[in-house]
Scaffold this motif. Structure first.
Motif, PDB file in Angstrom:
ATOM      1  N   VAL A   5       0.837  -1.196   0.000  1.00  0.00           N
ATOM      2  CA  VAL A   5       0.000   0.000   0.000  1.00  0.00           C
ATOM      3  C   VAL A   5       0.872   1.246   0.000  1.00  0.00           C
ATOM      4  CG1 VAL A   5      -1.843   1.209   1.209  1.00  0.00           C
ATOM      5  CG2 VAL A   5      -1.715  -1.292   1.330  1.00  0.00           C
ATOM      6  N   ASP A   6       0.658   2.117  -0.993  1.00  0.00           N
ATOM      7  CA  ASP A   6       1.388   3.377  -1.036  1.00  0.00           C
ATOM      8  C   ASP A   6       0.966   4.292   0.104  1.00  0.00           C
ATOM      9  OD1 ASP A   6       3.388   3.556  -2.926  1.00  0.00           O
ATOM     10  OD2 ASP A   6       2.075   4.195  -4.557  1.00  0.00           O
ATOM     11  N   THR A   7       1.913   5.108   0.545  1.00  0.00           N
ATOM     12  CA  THR A   7       1.627   6.125   1.553  1.00  0.00           C
ATOM     13  C   THR A   7       0.748   7.218   0.946  1.00  0.00           C
ATOM     14  OG1 THR A   7       3.698   5.687   2.677  1.00  0.00           O
ATOM     15  CG2 THR A   7       2.713   7.835   3.065  1.00  0.00           C
ATOM     16  N   GLY A   8      -0.104   7.818   1.772  1.00  0.00           N
ATOM     17  CA  GLY A   8      -1.030   8.837   1.282  1.00  0.00           C
ATOM     18  C   GLY A   8      -2.442   8.318   1.368  1.00  0.00           C
ATOM     19  N   MET A   9      -3.275   8.713   0.418  1.00  0.00           N
ATOM     20  CA  MET A   9      -4.682   8.327   0.468  1.00  0.00           C
ATOM     21  C   MET A   9      -4.884   6.820   0.321  1.00  0.00           C
ATOM     22  SD  MET A   9      -6.036  11.120   1.258  1.00  0.00           S
ATOM     23  CE  MET A   9      -7.752  10.632   1.237  1.00  0.00           C
ATOM     24  N   GLN A  58      -1.090 -14.319  -5.000  1.00  0.00           N
ATOM     25  CA  GLN A  58      -1.537 -13.048  -5.556  1.00  0.00           C
ATOM     26  C   GLN A  58      -0.949 -11.891  -4.752  1.00  0.00           C
ATOM     27  OE1 GLN A  58      -5.711 -11.360  -5.126  1.00  0.00           O
ATOM     28  NE2 GLN A  58      -5.792 -12.068  -7.249  1.00  0.00           N
ATOM     29  N   VAL A  59      -0.287 -10.978  -5.454  1.00  0.00           N
ATOM     30  CA  VAL A  59       0.277  -9.778  -4.847  1.00  0.00           C
ATOM     31  C   VAL A  59      -0.323  -8.573  -5.563  1.00  0.00           C
ATOM     32  CG1 VAL A  59       2.358  -8.434  -4.399  1.00  0.00           C
ATOM     33  CG2 VAL A  59       2.421 -10.931  -4.205  1.00  0.00           C
ATOM     34  N   VAL A  60      -0.912  -7.664  -4.791  1.00  0.00           N
ATOM     35  CA  VAL A  60      -1.585  -6.495  -5.339  1.00  0.00           C
ATOM     36  C   VAL A  60      -0.924  -5.238  -4.784  1.00  0.00           C
ATOM     37  CG1 VAL A  60      -3.756  -5.242  -5.561  1.00  0.00           C
ATOM     38  CG2 VAL A  60      -3.766  -7.748  -5.469  1.00  0.00           C
ATOM     39  N   SER A  61      -0.433  -4.397  -5.673  1.00  0.00           N
ATOM     40  CA  SER A  61       0.126  -3.108  -5.279  1.00  0.00           C
ATOM     41  C   SER A  61      -0.949  -2.044  -5.395  1.00  0.00           C
ATOM     42  CB  SER A  61       1.314  -2.743  -6.180  1.00  0.00           C
ATOM     43  OG  SER A  61       1.750  -1.415  -5.927  1.00  0.00           O
ATOM     44  N   MET A  62      -1.379  -1.504  -4.248  1.00  0.00           N
ATOM     45  CA  MET A  62      -2.314  -0.373  -4.245  1.00  0.00           C
ATOM     46  C   MET A  62      -1.470   0.894  -4.335  1.00  0.00           C
ATOM     47  SD  MET A  62      -5.117  -1.552  -1.360  1.00  0.00           S
ATOM     48  CE  MET A  62      -6.041  -0.011  -1.492  1.00  0.00           C
ATOM     49  N   SER A  63      -1.320   1.399  -5.546  1.00  0.00           N
ATOM     50  CA  SER A  63      -0.404   2.505  -5.810  1.00  0.00           C
ATOM     51  C   SER A  63      -1.160   3.798  -6.080  1.00  0.00           C
ATOM     52  CB  SER A  63       0.476   2.191  -7.026  1.00  0.00           C
ATOM     53  OG  SER A  63       1.294   1.068  -6.804  1.00  0.00           O
ATOM     54  N   GLY A  64      -0.636   4.893  -5.561  1.00  0.00           N
ATOM     55  CA  GLY A  64      -1.104   6.205  -5.970  1.00  0.00           C
ATOM     56  C   GLY A  64      -0.326   6.653  -7.191  1.00  0.00           C
ATOM     57  N   ASP A  65      -0.894   7.573  -7.958  1.00  0.00           N
ATOM     58  CA  ASP A  65      -0.176   7.998  -9.159  1.00  0.00           C
ATOM     59  C   ASP A  65       1.121   8.719  -8.816  1.00  0.00           C
ATOM     60  OD1 ASP A  65      -1.162  11.220  -9.663  1.00  0.00           O
ATOM     61  OD2 ASP A  65      -2.452   9.984  -8.437  1.00  0.00           O
ATOM     62  N   VAL A 125      -1.144  15.605   0.504  1.00  0.00           N
ATOM     63  CA  VAL A 125      -0.459  16.884   0.679  1.00  0.00           C
ATOM     64  C   VAL A 125      -1.444  18.033   0.505  1.00  0.00           C
ATOM     65  CG1 VAL A 125       1.428  18.343  -0.115  1.00  0.00           C
ATOM     66  CG2 VAL A 125       1.701  15.868  -0.125  1.00  0.00           C
ATOM     67  N   GLU A 126      -2.364  17.898  -0.436  1.00  0.00           N
ATOM     68  CA  GLU A 126      -3.388  18.921  -0.602  1.00  0.00           C
ATOM     69  C   GLU A 126      -4.198  19.094   0.682  1.00  0.00           C
ATOM     70  OE1 GLU A 126      -5.879  18.303  -3.958  1.00  0.00           O
ATOM     71  OE2 GLU A 126      -4.355  18.975  -5.394  1.00  0.00           O
ATOM     72  N   LEU A 127      -4.485  17.981   1.346  1.00  0.00           N
ATOM     73  CA  LEU A 127      -5.222  18.057   2.603  1.00  0.00           C
ATOM     74  C   LEU A 127      -4.406  18.769   3.678  1.00  0.00           C
ATOM     75  CD1 LEU A 127      -6.796  14.507   2.779  1.00  0.00           C
ATOM     76  CD2 LEU A 127      -7.976  16.654   2.386  1.00  0.00           C
ATOM     77  N   GLU A 128      -3.127  18.470   3.729  1.00  0.00           N
ATOM     78  CA  GLU A 128      -2.263  19.121   4.712  1.00  0.00           C
ATOM     79  C   GLU A 128      -2.235  20.627   4.491  1.00  0.00           C
ATOM     80  OE1 GLU A 128       0.775  15.297   5.170  1.00  0.00           O
ATOM     81  OE2 GLU A 128       1.326  16.995   3.917  1.00  0.00           O
ATOM     82  N   MET A 129      -2.213  21.039   3.222  1.00  0.00           N
ATOM     83  CA  MET A 129      -2.267  22.472   2.920  1.00  0.00           C
ATOM     84  C   MET A 129      -3.608  23.061   3.325  1.00  0.00           C
ATOM     85  SD  MET A 129      -0.411  22.596  -0.809  1.00  0.00           S
ATOM     86  CE  MET A 129       1.380  22.377  -0.969  1.00  0.00           C
ATOM     87  N   LEU A 130      -4.683  22.309   3.049  1.00  0.00           N
ATOM     88  CA  LEU A 130      -6.025  22.780   3.361  1.00  0.00           C
ATOM     89  C   LEU A 130      -6.186  23.063   4.840  1.00  0.00           C
ATOM     90  CD1 LEU A 130      -8.993  23.257   2.467  1.00  0.00           C
ATOM     91  CD2 LEU A 130      -9.366  20.814   2.840  1.00  0.00           C
TER      92      LEU A 130
END
Length: 580
Positions: free
Chosen positions: A382-386, A430-437, A470-475
């Motif tokens: 799982v990628d960090t972030g959302m 099965q290996v699944v990468s939940m990646s953010g762009d 990061v947008e949320l942190e700015m918000l």
């Protein structure tokens, strides 16, 4: 018989320690070691495109298998790239041996081409970081490095100049019997007696569990049943404690949901089991707190303790279960179970209204469908972030699934490299990468590693064309978002050009079929899902102190945390609550 070189001895010791592969990028200072791997049975060299990937992959392999894993970088810039993945492995308590090859030994300290001092650079992210400057240090130095990594569950770094690696190994060198497994640790009788007394005297007990509860699910459930305790968890405890849990009240923290926050604050004894939960703003300061941890340095560094217990969670609870008095009053537990179910019911209504028809696609919907379609023993990275939010709230653990991320270090771009390491441990799983762009594009070059080795990793790309967290942190800081939008290509087309399976999904009705097709594909696959960049999240409880520096907000899309199939378990648990 030809005399063994230092490099050959180095590789032999790794094999004896259980290392099956070494991830890295070749370079001249590494050549003697890489060539020794080529000629040695039982270990292989895994060529990645970036050394950061090598370290993340090794860390993931170590977390999946529990065995020592290894990575390597060539001198100077090559091994510097390892540092981020090694920080993650160290903070995830993953046993990893990193080889940082070095410039010629006679040039050290003279400003030579590509000179760094790896034995100094890696000290903060390792338990052991030393330089082999003379063949006579072998094999003792490497054996010590191996035992530091395994014994303390973290990183060891060995810096080895290329010219030293090519020299003959010392004759009659003593090789130890290597320690390759950790012992269990039982607390002392004094601590056990104090803990029993605290539990017996408490009317309302809550358990809050972290990754240290791995392997202790049965003991935690037995203890919770004896003392009628609601059980909450941190993100790293989710995969170990949430499933088959009739006492579950969800997760606390920034990604939290359910009644975990209330359960930890309304009890009169909170027991922290195997967790180094870093957000002390979510922990109470007006209840008695006990912490049980295998790492004594973790005890008391997040909250003021009434009792610190040094030991394995499993061994501690085995002793405790035999000694504590069984409580009969379920009122606190039942009240928390009802709060948890009510909280989740409200969330479900918020996120399910026509979500399967909305475009851009809601990321919650993607995570929910993914959870339903994935194998029962799948490994999710799982990628960090959302992506952390969606994994925390939608993935359903069952005791066989694994969920791995940069949950303590918080690095971007971890999911794809960790998927590589996870897939090498079992090509049929099965290996699944939940990646953010954002994370995927940062180390996108190693998608080619999947193709090169025909690793059947499935990359599910949550593509909202932004750095949403990061947008949320700015918000929440009162700042307009700036520098957070990504101009993205068609990632599925890139995957196809690389020789993998790729499909782009822009409408919800396409999602299920696209995921099923990708999962059926025998090789690497990428599903590029265009998701709503305005999907935000808030934790269950917010204070002004919690807001600073974190993504604690909500948008026009109501997200007090979608929870997928967790509502089913909450409803089931609630049905088990005795009626008056």
């Amino acid at each position: 018989m030809a005399k063994q070189s230092v490099a050959e001895q180095f590789v032999d010791i790794l094999v004896r320690a259980g290392v099956q592969r070494m991830y890295g990028v070749v370079g001249d200072s590494l050549n003697p070691v890489v060539d020794a791997i080529r000629r040695t049975d039982g270990i292989e060299w895994i060529q990645v495109r970036h050394e950061e990937t090598a370290a993340f992959a090794a860390g993931a392999e170590a977390q999946i298998t529990g065995r020592l894993a290894a990575c390597a970088g060539s001198c100077g810039p090559g091994n510097l790239h390892l540092i981020n993945g090694l920080y993650d492995a160290q903070r995830s308590m993953a046993p990893v041996l990193a080889l940082a090859s070095h410039i010629p030994s006679g040039e050290i300290g003279l400003g030579y081409f590509q000179e760094t001092h790896p034995d100094r650079l890696f000290r903060e992210c390792s338990h052991y970081s030393e330089l082999i400057s003379n063949p006579q240090q072998m094999p003792r130095l490497l054996q010590s490095a191996v035992q530091h990594a395994i014994g303390r569950s973290g990183v060891s770094v060995v810096a080895l100049p290329g010219d030293i690696a090519a020299l003959p190994a010392p004759e009659k060198a003593v090789e130890h019997a290597l320690v390759t497994a950790r012992p269990t640790v039982r607390p002392g009788d004094g601590e056990i007696e104090k803990l029993v007394r605290l539990v017996d005297e408490a009317d309302r007990v809550t358990l809050f569990c972290g990754s240290g509860t791995a392997g202790a699910h049965a003991e935690v459930m037995e203890f919770a049943g004896r003392v009628k305790a609601p059980v909450g968890h941190a993100l790293r405890g989710k995969e170990w404690i949430q499933y088959d849990n009739p006492y579950d009240v969800g997760m606390s923290g920034l990604l939290g949901y359910g009644a975990a926050y209330e359960a930890t604050h309304e009890c009169d004894l909170l027991i922290l089991l195997g967790t180094d939960f870093p957000y002390n703003a979510f922990l109470p300061d007006d209840v008695k707190i006990v912490q049980v941890d295998i790492r004594p340095e973790h005890l008391g560094r997040r909250s003021q303790l009434d009792l610190a217990v040094w030991g394995d969670v499993r061994e501690t609870l085995r002793v405790l279960n035999a000694r504590v008095k069984t409580k009969t009053d379920r009122r606190f537990l039942d009240r928390m179970l009802k709060k948890h179910a009510d909280a989740l019911e409200g969330v479900v209504k918020a996120y399910t209204r026509k979500v399967e028809k909305r475009t851009p696609i809601h990321p919650e919907y993607v995570a929910s469908v993914l959870d339903e379609l994935a194998d029962e023993d799948a490994v999710f990275t799982v990628d960090t972030g959302m992506c952390n939010v969606w994994a925390a709230r939608y993935l359903s653990p069952n005791g066989r699934r694994r969920i791995i991320g940069s949950f303590s270090h918080g690095s971007m771009a971890n999911a794809l490299p960790q998927a590589i390491g996870a897939q090498f441990t079992d090509p049929g799983r099965q290996v699944v990468s939940m990646s953010g762009d954002g994370g995927f594009s940062m180390l996108m070059g190693d998608f080619l590693t999947l193709v090169q080795y025909d690793l059947p990793v499935k990359v599910v790309l949550f593509n909202n064309s932004s750095l949403a967290m990061v947008e949320l942190e700015m918000l929440v800081s009162g700042l307009p978002s700036y520098g957070t939008r990504n101009k993205n290509p068609d990632f599925a087309a890139i995957a196809r050009a690389a020789g993998a399976y790729g499909v782009r999904v822009e409408k919800p009705k396409q999602l299920t079929g696209a995921l099923k097709d990708a999962f059926r594909h025998r090789g690497p696959a990428l599903v590029d899902v265009v998701t709503d960049p305005d999907a935000l999240s808030i934790p269950p409880k917010i204070s002004a102190e919690m807001v600073t520096g974190f993504a604690l907000s909500a948008s026009r899309i109501v997200l007090d945390g979608g929870v997928g199939r967790m509502i089913q378990m909450a409803r089931s648990n609630l049905r088990n609550v005795p009626r008056p």
